[in-house]
Design an enzyme around this catalytic site. Structure first.
Site, PDB file in Angstrom:
ATOM      1  N   SER A 187       0.750  -1.013  -0.105  1.00  0.00           N
ATOM      2  CA  SER A 187       0.168  -0.043   0.001  1.00  0.00           C
ATOM      3  C   SER A 187       0.873   1.221  -0.004  1.00  0.00           C
ATOM      4  O   SER A 187       2.118   1.371   0.592  1.00  0.00           O
ATOM      5  CB  SER A 187      -0.884   0.144   1.381  1.00  0.00           C
ATOM      6  OG  SER A 187      -1.534   1.199   1.471  1.00  0.00           O
ATOM      7  N   TYR A 202      -3.960  -1.133   9.485  1.00  0.00           N
ATOM      8  CA  TYR A 202      -3.645  -1.723   8.154  1.00  0.00           C
ATOM      9  C   TYR A 202      -2.423  -1.111   7.863  1.00  0.00           C
ATOM     10  O   TYR A 202      -1.659  -1.718   6.980  1.00  0.00           O
ATOM     11  CB  TYR A 202      -5.070  -0.999   7.280  1.00  0.00           C
ATOM     12  CG  TYR A 202      -4.599  -1.059   5.891  1.00  0.00           C
ATOM     13  CD1 TYR A 202      -4.908  -2.364   5.258  1.00  0.00           C
ATOM     14  CD2 TYR A 202      -4.282  -0.097   5.132  1.00  0.00           C
ATOM     15  CE1 TYR A 202      -4.799  -2.400   3.756  1.00  0.00           C
ATOM     16  CE2 TYR A 202      -4.066  -0.118   3.719  1.00  0.00           C
ATOM     17  CZ  TYR A 202      -4.244  -1.522   3.174  1.00  0.00           C
ATOM     18  OH  TYR A 202      -4.255  -1.403   1.722  1.00  0.00           O
TER      19      TYR A 202
END
Length: 323
Positions: A187, A202
């Protein structure tokens, strides 16, 4: 006067060197983004394993790799969507490639169970590529103390533990034949943002995946195994809660074409060109400004998420009272 001329010449020289360096960097960026040839993926092996492959980026990568002549091994937790994706692949590419699939909930199995299932399921297959695409995030932004224990454990298991054990399962076969490619979908929260508040867990698990990829890439490069972490920004997927694609938010199909072209090169990369531009701009901004912007943006999303959750609970409550 001579000293003054010297400094003028020096300033011009420094300026020219800076311009040349910028032009060289831009030319290299154009080359790697649009012109550099992709690796011949079938040379790694005839099979590609893709987790989280029933939808989104994973599904798009499965179709893209199948179009290159790779046999596809699908892994997902949802039986119905996995079966539908497998049937779609068979209809479109079944005449040229083989399709296998396995239902596996990475959040529910232990690491050893994941590795054993993959080892048994791929026994006798020439696995050349592994794509760790499966991932989990919060349904909407929230403070860390608001994350319930089950969600917290599932995010850590899927984003870190499962990916680690998937790699451990395929490495022996790749080492034996001295070739292979592993792609971990990370990410941009770990690459272009100094912090990622309200998605803390996350972002932290994705940071693990990036560092893990960098380290083992160095360990196994000498054995012919290319290991890479790809760090997209936003892609129009269910996980990102984005339905419409745009210039800066590609569809999974568009992103997968860029993703394929980067396999086998840098150990950490941002495959899609507009994401790369966004990263350049973000890194040029003051950290305090960027962090504050992200925090306030997610605070607004958190309020909307809480409101939607409350509305759903009220609807369920009314339906329950009517029964």
């Amino acid at each position: 006067m001579e000293l003054q001329e010297f400094f003028i010449v020096l300033a011009i020289t420094i300026g020219l060197v800076s311009v040349c360096i910028s032009l060289i960097n831009f030319a290299r960026w154009v080359w790697v983004m649009f012109l550099r040839p992709s690796k011949k993926l079938k040379e790694y092996g005839s099979w590609a394993i893709i987790t989280g492959s029933a939808q989104g980026i994973g599904k798009a990568l499965a179709f893209e790799m199948a179009s290159k002549g790779l046999n596809i091994f699908l892994v997902d937790k949802n039986h119905s969507t996995l079966e539908a994706t497998s049937n779609e692949l068979s209809e479109k590419h079944g005449w040229r490639v083989e399709i296998k699939s396995i239902v596996m909930d990475l959040a529910k199995l232990s690491g050893e169970e994941i590795a054993k299932t993959i080892e048994e399921g791929t026994k006798g297959l020439d696995v050349g590529i592994l794509v760790n695409n499966a991932g989990m995030a919060y349904p909407y932004p929230r403070f860390f103390h608001e994350v319930d224990s089950e969600l917290m454990e599932n995010i850590m298991k899927v984003n870190m533990e499962a990916a680690t054990w998937m790699i451990k399962a395929v490495l022996p076969g790749m080492l034996k034949k001295k070739k292979g490619a592993i792609v971990n979908i990370g990410s941009a929260s770990t690459e272009i943002a100094p912090s990622f508040p309200l998605y803390t867990l996350y972002a932290t698990t994705k940071a693990y995946l990036k560092m893990f990829s960098r380290c083992i890439s160095l360990e196994y490069k000498q054995h012919g195994i290319d290991i890479q972490c790809q760090v997209p920004v936003f892609v129009a997927t269910r996980l990102a809660k984005i339905k419409e694609s745009s210039l800066f938010i590609p569809s999974p199909e568009t992103f997968s074409k860029s993703s394929i072209r980067w396999i086998g090169y840098d150990n950490v990369c941002t495959p899609y060109w507009s994401h790369s531009v966004m990263g350049f701009v973000a890194r040029a901004l003051p950290h305090a400004l960027l962090t504050a912007t992200i925090f306030h943006y997610f605070l607004g999303n958190r309020k909307r998420g809480q409101l939607n959750e409350l509305q759903k609970k009220n609807i369920l409550q009314r339906q329950s009272n009517q029964l």
